[in-house]
Design an enzyme around this catalytic site. Structure first.
Site, mmCIF file in Angstrom:
data_model
loop_
_atom_site.group_PDB
_atom_site.id
_atom_site.type_symbol
_atom_site.label_atom_id
_atom_site.label_comp_id
_atom_site.label_asym_id
_atom_site.label_seq_id
_atom_site.Cartn_x
_atom_site.Cartn_y
_atom_site.Cartn_z
ATOM 1 N N ASP A 83 0.845 -1.201 0.000
ATOM 2 C CA ASP A 83 0.000 0.000 0.000
ATOM 3 C C ASP A 83 0.882 1.253 0.000
ATOM 4 O O ASP A 83 2.017 1.245 -0.503
ATOM 5 C CB ASP A 83 -0.965 -0.053 1.208
ATOM 6 C CG ASP A 83 -2.274 0.697 0.969
ATOM 7 O OD1 ASP A 83 -2.272 1.939 1.100
ATOM 8 O OD2 ASP A 83 -3.292 0.062 0.636
ATOM 9 N N ASP A 162 -5.768 5.297 -5.369
ATOM 10 C CA ASP A 162 -6.437 6.112 -4.362
ATOM 11 C C ASP A 162 -6.871 7.464 -4.932
ATOM 12 O O ASP A 162 -6.608 7.774 -6.099
ATOM 13 C CB ASP A 162 -5.490 6.284 -3.162
ATOM 14 C CG ASP A 162 -6.220 6.163 -1.839
ATOM 15 O OD1 ASP A 162 -7.409 6.508 -1.792
ATOM 16 O OD2 ASP A 162 -5.581 5.750 -0.848
ATOM 17 N N GLU A 195 -11.919 4.986 -4.459
ATOM 18 C CA GLU A 195 -12.511 6.314 -4.505
ATOM 19 C C GLU A 195 -13.395 6.545 -3.283
ATOM 20 O O GLU A 195 -14.036 7.583 -3.149
ATOM 21 C CB GLU A 195 -13.271 6.452 -5.846
ATOM 22 C CG GLU A 195 -13.899 7.770 -6.157
ATOM 23 C CD GLU A 195 -15.356 7.818 -5.729
ATOM 24 O OE1 GLU A 195 -16.002 8.830 -5.974
ATOM 25 O OE2 GLU A 195 -15.857 6.851 -5.126
ATOM 26 N N TRP A 196 -13.463 5.535 -2.404
ATOM 27 C CA TRP A 196 -14.170 5.577 -1.114
ATOM 28 C C TRP A 196 -15.695 5.646 -1.236
ATOM 29 O O TRP A 196 -16.377 5.959 -0.264
ATOM 30 C CB TRP A 196 -13.683 6.732 -0.235
ATOM 31 C CG TRP A 196 -12.221 7.003 -0.302
ATOM 32 C CD1 TRP A 196 -11.219 6.087 -0.131
ATOM 33 C CD2 TRP A 196 -11.573 8.253 -0.581
ATOM 34 N NE1 TRP A 196 -10.007 6.680 -0.279
ATOM 35 C CE2 TRP A 196 -10.189 8.021 -0.546
ATOM 36 C CE3 TRP A 196 -12.034 9.539 -0.838
ATOM 37 C CZ2 TRP A 196 -9.247 9.021 -0.774
ATOM 38 C CZ3 TRP A 196 -11.107 10.540 -1.069
ATOM 39 C CH2 TRP A 196 -9.745 10.281 -1.032
ATOM 40 N N ASP A 198 -17.489 7.902 -2.702
ATOM 41 C CA ASP A 198 -18.031 9.273 -2.704
ATOM 42 C C ASP A 198 -19.025 9.532 -3.829
ATOM 43 O O ASP A 198 -20.092 10.082 -3.611
ATOM 44 C CB ASP A 198 -16.893 10.293 -2.842
ATOM 45 C CG ASP A 198 -16.104 10.413 -1.559
ATOM 46 O OD1 ASP A 198 -16.443 9.695 -0.595
ATOM 47 O OD2 ASP A 198 -15.144 11.212 -1.525
ATOM 48 N N ARG A 213 -13.984 0.685 -4.297
ATOM 49 C CA ARG A 213 -14.347 0.880 -2.896
ATOM 50 C C ARG A 213 -15.711 1.565 -2.826
ATOM 51 O O ARG A 213 -15.973 2.522 -3.552
ATOM 52 C CB ARG A 213 -13.289 1.728 -2.192
ATOM 53 C CG ARG A 213 -12.062 0.935 -1.758
ATOM 54 C CD ARG A 213 -12.242 0.335 -0.373
ATOM 55 N NE ARG A 213 -12.320 1.418 0.581
ATOM 56 C CZ ARG A 213 -11.245 2.014 1.125
ATOM 57 N NH1 ARG A 213 -10.042 1.593 0.843
ATOM 58 N NH2 ARG A 213 -11.407 3.000 1.978
ATOM 59 N N ASP A 217 -12.512 4.381 4.900
ATOM 60 C CA ASP A 217 -11.626 3.366 5.471
ATOM 61 C C ASP A 217 -12.250 2.634 6.657
ATOM 62 O O ASP A 217 -12.848 3.239 7.541
ATOM 63 C CB ASP A 217 -10.316 4.023 5.938
ATOM 64 C CG ASP A 217 -9.502 4.527 4.759
ATOM 65 O OD1 ASP A 217 -10.014 4.504 3.614
ATOM 66 O OD2 ASP A 217 -8.351 4.944 4.987
HETATM 67 C C1 GLA Z 1 -6.620 5.904 1.933
HETATM 68 C C2 GLA Z 1 -7.164 4.540 1.524
HETATM 69 C C3 GLA Z 1 -6.600 3.480 2.470
HETATM 70 C C4 GLA Z 1 -5.076 3.509 2.430
HETATM 71 C C5 GLA Z 1 -4.570 4.894 2.791
HETATM 72 C C6 GLA Z 1 -3.077 5.022 2.576
HETATM 73 O O1 GLA Z 1 -7.120 6.305 3.170
HETATM 74 O O2 GLA Z 1 -8.557 4.529 1.542
HETATM 75 O O3 GLA Z 1 -7.083 2.197 2.127
HETATM 76 O O4 GLA Z 1 -4.632 3.116 1.160
HETATM 77 O O5 GLA Z 1 -5.200 5.879 1.970
HETATM 78 O O6 GLA Z 1 -2.621 6.292 2.885
#
Ligand code: GLA
Length: 397
Positions: A83, A162, A195-196, A198, A213, A217
């Site tokens: 990561d 990311d 991209e979480w 969003d 994603r 997190d």
């Molecule tokens: C974001 C991502 C995480 C991880 C961190 C690393 O928060 O969602 O899964 O990769 O960055 O900084």
């Protein structure tokens, strides 16, 4: 042919051509990322949940060793994913990303060779922005083709991409640039959009990536875990072979949840067809952690060739039923007690898509037992607080 017939025939021909054109567009959109990867959800390990920025090549090599020596690789855990924080803060004078000299002195190519010799695959991380989320290394915005080529030349098999520190443009503008770059780079690379959730990537991720994603997190506690499962469930219809919803990586083995809670975590990720990316230190695992992550029958639910993501089919207070059809006319069902007290929960056939008269054999995947009696119409279990049952139901009459 009369004049009117001629007009009708011409119109029909035009409509057919328009339909064909639309199909071609749809086909192109679908195939922007045609890497053939992710026909079942990816399985492996990622450094972030346990190690954060504390990573180096020795630890990555030891993790690869451990994946093999523990037998995890035989069960399908194949990706070793690095990561954030693997690169120097500045590119070299040609604009290339440079592995951090103090922690990855042998370089990423050497690591990929090492991992490949063990029959495993190597994943890496970048960002559709100027810097990654840690701000300790550059992102790939503006360098997509160059970085994709670098990754391919190193032998990278998986890219997590990311969304931090970008230029404010939409992810739907920035992510396709890397998709195209990867397609041109000459090596099939699993593309994981981070991209979480969003901008609802489930709605646009399939032509661009192999997973996306759907959440922010995860952290190593019950509330965080269960809320991510909930947010991910909303998009169940979008999951399919080649493109998966991703509620973030596993926390099993990191110590913040009880055994029952980790079993819920692993069960929900499995039935939701989520990537099974371990997030603990697999060089030092307890028996309990191993028992959870090596459950072959639960892994088989996740890796079922149909690839249907489970949906919540009933919610009553803290009691929930999640289910998904499996190949071979089977059905996977989770009976879940989210509450703080023991409770008896029932899965009803009409909720899970079975005719109420169907006679069913039930396999308890955590007890590794086929229940002695058969069931008609429903199945009830008494559940401890924050616990679940995972059954595979097989109609027998
Ligand atoms: C974001 C991502 C995480 C991880 C961190 C690393 O928060 O969602 O899964 O990769 O960055 O900084």
């Amino acid at each position: 042919m009369g004049k009117r017939r001629c007009v009708v025939a011409a119109l029909a021909a035009i409509m057919l051509m328009m339909e064909l054109a639309a199909l071609t567009v749809a086909e192109n959109r679908r195939s922007m990322l045609s890497n053939g990867l992710g026909m079942t959800p990816p399985m492996g390990w990622n450094s972030w949940n346990h190690f954060g920025c504390n990573i180096d090549e020795k630890m990555i090599r030891e993790t690869a060793d451990a994946l093999v020596s523990t037998g995890l690789s035989k069960l399908g855990y194949e990706y070793v994913n690095i990561d954030d924080c693997w690169a120097e803060i500045s590119r070299d004078d040609k604009g290339n990303l440079v592995p951090k000299k103090s922690t990855f002195p042998s370089g990423i190519k050497a690591l990929a060779d090492y991992v490949h010799k063990k029959g495993l695959k190597l994943g890496i991380y970048s960002d559709a922005g100027y810097f990654t989320c840690s701000r300790r290394m550059p992102g790939s915005l503006g360098y997509e083709e160059q970085d994709a080529k670098t990754f391919a030349s190193w032998g990278i098999d998986y890219l997590k991409y990311d969304n931090c520190n970008n230029d404010g443009s939409k992810p739907t503008q920035r992510y396709p640039v890397m998709t195209r770059a990867l397609m041109k780079a000459g090596r099939p690379i699993f593309f994981s959009l981070c991209e979480w959730g969003d901008m609802h990537p489930a709605e646009w991720g399939a032509p661009l990536g192999n997973s996306w994603r759907t959440t922010n997190d995860i952290s190593d506690n019950w509330e965080s875990m269960i809320s991510r499962a909930d947010q991910n469930e909303i998009y169940a219809e979008y999951a399919r072979p080649g493109g998966w919803n991703d509620p973030d990586m596993l926390e099993v083995g990191n110590g913040g949840m009880t055994k029952d809670e980790y079993i819920v975590h692993f069960s929900l990720w499995a039935i939701s067809k989520a990537p099974l990316l371990l997030g603990c230190d697999i060089r030092n695992m307890t028996r309990e952690t191993m028992d959870i992550i090596t459950n072959k029958e639960v892994i088989a639910v996740n890796q079922d060739p149909y690839g249907f993501q489970a949906k919540k089919v009933r919610m009553e207070g803290d009691q929930e039923i999640w289910s998904a059809p499996l190949s071979g006319y089977k059905i996977a069902v989770v009976l879940l007690n989210r509450g703080p007290v023991r409770y008896s929960t029932t899965a009803r056939w009409d909720d899970i898509g079975l005719d109420p008269k169907t006679v069913v054999q039930a396999r308890d995947l955590w007890e590794h037992k086929t229940l002695k009696t058969t069931f008609v119409g429903n199945l009830t279990a008494t559940l401890r607080p924050h616990s679940c049952k995972l059954y595979v139901l097989k109609p027998i009459a």
